[in-house]
Design a protein around this motif. Structure first.
Motif, short mmCIF file in Angstrom:
data_model
loop_
_atom_site.label_atom_id
_atom_site.label_comp_id
_atom_site.label_asym_id
_atom_site.label_seq_id
_atom_site.Cartn_x
_atom_site.Cartn_y
_atom_site.Cartn_z
N GLN A 87 0.81 -1.21 0.00
CA GLN A 87 0.00 0.00 0.00
C GLN A 87 0.85 1.27 0.00
OE1 GLN A 87 -2.80 -0.21 3.18
NE2 GLN A 87 -3.17 1.98 3.24
N ASN A 88 1.94 1.24 0.78
CA ASN A 88 2.72 2.47 1.00
C ASN A 88 3.96 2.58 0.10
OD1 ASN A 88 4.23 0.50 2.02
ND2 ASN A 88 4.29 1.25 4.13
N TYR A 89 3.92 1.95 -1.09
CA TYR A 89 4.97 2.03 -2.12
C TYR A 89 6.33 1.51 -1.66
CZ TYR A 89 1.58 5.83 -2.85
OH TYR A 89 0.46 6.57 -2.89
N ALA A 90 6.80 1.98 -0.49
CA ALA A 90 8.08 1.52 0.07
C ALA A 90 9.25 1.66 -0.90
CB ALA A 90 7.95 0.06 0.55
N LEU A 132 12.68 8.35 -15.21
CA LEU A 132 13.71 7.50 -14.61
C LEU A 132 14.73 8.24 -13.75
CD1 LEU A 132 14.33 4.96 -17.52
CD2 LEU A 132 13.20 4.54 -15.32
N ASP A 133 14.96 9.53 -14.03
CA ASP A 133 15.99 10.27 -13.29
C ASP A 133 15.47 10.93 -12.02
OD1 ASP A 133 17.83 9.61 -15.18
OD2 ASP A 133 17.37 11.37 -16.44
N ARG A 134 14.15 10.87 -11.82
CA ARG A 134 13.58 11.57 -10.66
C ARG A 134 13.76 10.77 -9.37
NH1 ARG A 134 8.11 14.47 -12.20
NH2 ARG A 134 8.66 15.22 -14.27
N LYS A 135 13.62 11.49 -8.26
CA LYS A 135 13.58 10.85 -6.94
C LYS A 135 12.10 10.65 -6.57
CE LYS A 135 18.03 11.00 -5.59
NZ LYS A 135 18.62 12.19 -4.95
N PRO A 136 11.82 9.68 -5.70
CA PRO A 136 10.42 9.42 -5.33
C PRO A 136 9.64 10.66 -4.87
CG PRO A 136 11.80 7.65 -4.52
CD PRO A 136 12.73 8.68 -5.12
N ASN A 137 10.31 11.57 -4.11
CA ASN A 137 9.56 12.73 -3.61
C ASN A 137 9.24 13.73 -4.72
OD1 ASN A 137 11.99 13.99 -4.02
ND2 ASN A 137 12.33 14.55 -1.88
N GLU A 138 9.72 13.48 -5.93
CA GLU A 138 9.35 14.34 -7.06
C GLU A 138 8.23 13.70 -7.89
OE1 GLU A 138 13.77 16.26 -7.87
OE2 GLU A 138 13.31 14.25 -8.63
N LEU A 139 7.60 12.69 -7.34
CA LEU A 139 6.54 11.97 -8.07
C LEU A 139 5.22 12.05 -7.32
CD1 LEU A 139 8.41 8.63 -8.85
CD2 LEU A 139 8.22 10.61 -10.35
N SER A 140 4.12 11.93 -8.08
CA SER A 140 2.80 11.84 -7.44
C SER A 140 2.63 10.43 -6.85
CB SER A 140 1.71 12.09 -8.47
OG SER A 140 1.61 10.98 -9.35
N GLY A 141 1.61 10.27 -6.02
CA GLY A 141 1.35 8.96 -5.42
C GLY A 141 1.16 7.87 -6.47
N GLY A 142 0.41 8.20 -7.50
CA GLY A 142 0.15 7.22 -8.56
C GLY A 142 1.44 6.82 -9.27
N GLN A 143 2.31 7.84 -9.51
CA GLN A 143 3.59 7.54 -10.17
C GLN A 143 4.48 6.69 -9.28
OE1 GLN A 143 4.56 11.64 -10.92
NE2 GLN A 143 3.96 11.52 -13.07
N GLN A 144 4.48 6.99 -7.97
CA GLN A 144 5.29 6.18 -7.04
C GLN A 144 4.82 4.73 -7.03
OE1 GLN A 144 6.24 7.81 -3.12
NE2 GLN A 144 5.47 9.79 -3.79
N GLN A 145 3.50 4.56 -7.08
CA GLN A 145 2.99 3.18 -7.06
C GLN A 145 3.37 2.46 -8.36
OE1 GLN A 145 2.74 0.93 -5.23
NE2 GLN A 145 0.78 0.94 -4.17
N ARG A 146 3.42 3.21 -9.46
CA ARG A 146 3.88 2.58 -10.72
C ARG A 146 5.33 2.14 -10.62
NH1 ARG A 146 0.99 5.02 -15.58
NH2 ARG A 146 -1.01 5.57 -14.65
N ASP A 163 -0.74 -5.89 -2.16
CA ASP A 163 -1.49 -5.74 -0.91
C ASP A 163 -2.08 -4.33 -0.82
OD1 ASP A 163 -2.62 -6.03 1.53
OD2 ASP A 163 -0.77 -6.50 2.61
N GLU A 164 -3.35 -4.20 -1.11
CA GLU A 164 -4.06 -2.92 -1.09
C GLU A 164 -3.27 -1.82 -1.80
OE1 GLU A 164 -6.95 -2.32 1.33
OE2 GLU A 164 -6.81 -4.15 2.55
N PRO A 165 -2.84 -2.07 -3.04
CA PRO A 165 -1.91 -1.14 -3.70
C PRO A 165 -2.53 0.21 -4.05
CG PRO A 165 -2.69 -2.74 -5.29
CD PRO A 165 -3.23 -3.17 -3.95
N LEU A 166 -3.85 0.32 -4.01
CA LEU A 166 -4.47 1.57 -4.46
C LEU A 166 -5.00 2.42 -3.30
CD1 LEU A 166 -6.51 0.09 -7.45
CD2 LEU A 166 -4.18 0.94 -7.43
N SER A 167 -4.88 1.90 -2.09
CA SER A 167 -5.54 2.56 -0.94
C SER A 167 -5.05 3.97 -0.67
CB SER A 167 -5.35 1.72 0.32
OG SER A 167 -5.94 0.46 0.12
N ASN A 168 -3.79 4.26 -1.00
CA ASN A 168 -3.27 5.60 -0.71
C ASN A 168 -3.48 6.60 -1.85
OD1 ASN A 168 -2.50 4.90 1.80
ND2 ASN A 168 -0.31 4.79 1.39
#
Ligand code: ADP
Ligand code: MG
Length: 377
Positions: A87-90, A132-146, A163-168
């Motif tokens: 759920q939380n990308y990790a 590909l060159d970005r850091k996670p904090n430069e992405l939206s939630g949906g992009q992080q999950q991708r 495990d509940e990948p869309l909840s956030n």
């Protein structure tokens, strides 16, 4: 890769109080190769524990797990060929998207060229190859999950576990990402287990759904079949928005009564029942068999939600949905006929749907008989 769970059980024991939680209880499922299966149930019903056992992160108390014909129950997680998404990308915050996706390849004998190729393929599949060159904090939630999904896919896993990948994600992104996951699953053909507590999500994405309650599997089938043909009151209530309406009713002389009004004939014997009626099962008619008192109308473009009251309803109000062109009185009594295929009868004690009670397994019978025999001796 086909996944088979045989009598899979997980019992957690609280060391202080010695109390036991049967998080997963005798789960018996066969997940066909290349399918997407939704594990559905309320919070705490054992979905994550099931997923963790399939992944190898948690060891079962009893039972077996097979990938294809191979018993993987004792196999270490990294040897199972699984991709996991939470759920939380990790994601690793200090790494770029590319480094995150390639991370699972680190300890594998993969050349740099192949790692680049695999990373790009996975990134293209989830449509983030421009990030590909970005850091996670430069992405939206949906992009992080991708990114998390790409990272799970880069090893070409046999099995993808979500495990509940869309909840956030917010509502719109959730809808879009769930379509994406379905597409990716189809394109890769990877056998996928998708955990969610959201019945609409499970219904829309899954080839099969497994409905669980308190660690126990209730029903497995294609989503529409589970909706149309629930085995018990729990399943009937868990699927569908707005939810099924439940009335206290009874059967007398092969007629079903709600609030002493005979609503339909039945083959079943005299007994107290719950009568479940799906919102779309009500037909407004002057000669209707069920009288309800209008409480409120919600006109919503395509259809009208009639919110009404009946003394036998389990909840304060009943929600029925009819086409917007149906004439509905603004107040007073509304009479409904009920579509027979939208009406379900449940035993008041066991809450099984009438005609759907489970057969007692032969071995259970002989076990009881065996116990009785021992007691007599
Ligand atoms: N590590 C643990 N120790 C003790 N109890 C646990 C542990 N993990 C889960 N449980 C319990 O097992 C049950 C199922 O949990 P879980 O599989 O996380 O449910 P779900 O994912 O369906 O919400 C819950 O009652 C939960 O409290
Ligand atoms: Mg969970």
């Amino acid at each position: 890769m086909k996944i088979v769970l045989k009598n899979l059980t997980k019992v957690f024991v609280n060391k202080k109080t010695k109390s036991e939680v049967r998080a997963v209880d005798n789960l018996d499922i066969e997940i066909p190769d290349g399918k997407l299966v939704g594990l559905l149930g309320p919070s705490g019903c054992g979905k994550s524990t099931t997923l963790f056992m399939i992944s190898g992160l948690q060891a079962p108390t009893a039972g077996q797990i097979y990938f294809g014909d191979l018993d993987v129950t004792q196999l270490a997680p990294e040897k199972r060929g699984i991709g996991l998404v939470f759920q939380n990308y990790a994601l690793y915050p200090h790494m770029t998207v590319e480094q995150n996706i390639k991370f699972p390849l680190t300890n594998m004998r993969v050349s740099k060229k192949e790692a680049d190729e695999r990373c790009l393929n996975a990134a293209r599949l989830v449509q983030i190859d421009n990030l590909l060159d970005r850091k996670p904090n430069e992405l939206s939630g949906g992009q992080q999950q991708r990114v998390a999904i790409a990272r799970a896919l880069v090893k070409n896993p046999n099995v993808l576990l979500l495990d509940e990948p869309l909840s956030n994600l917010d509502a719109r992104l959730r809808l879009q990402t769930r379509e994406e996951i379905k597409r990716i699953q189809r394109e890769t053909g990877v056998t996928t287990v998708f955990v969610t507590h959201d019945q609409e999500e499970a219904m829309s994405i899954s080839d099969f759904i497994v409905v669980m309650k308190e660690g126990v599997m209730q029903q497995v089938d294609v989503p529409q079949k589970v909706y149309d043909d629930p085995v018990n009151l729990f399943v009937a209530k868990f699927l569908g928005t707005p939810p099924i309406n439940v009335f206290l009713g009874e059967i007398r002389d092969h007629k079903v009564y709600i609030n002493n009004e005979p609503i339909m004939d039945t083959e079943f014997e005299d007994q107290e029942v719950y009568v479940g009626v799906r919102p779309e099962g009500f037909v407004v008619s002057d000669k209707g068999v069920l009288s309800c008192e209008i409480y409120q109308l919600e006109v919503m473009g395509r259809d009208i939600s009639i919110i009404s009251k009946n003394p036998a309803s389990e909840k304060p109000t009943i929600r029925s949905i009819v086409d917007a062109d149906v004439k509905v009185p603004a107040s007073g009594i509304v009479k409904f006929n009920l579509k027979p295929n939208k009406v379900y009868l449940f035993n008041r004690q066991t809450e099984y749907r009438l005609g759907k009670e489970p057969l007692v397994k032969p071995e259970e019978v002989s076990e009881t008989e065996a116990t009785e025999a021992t007691l007599e001796n």
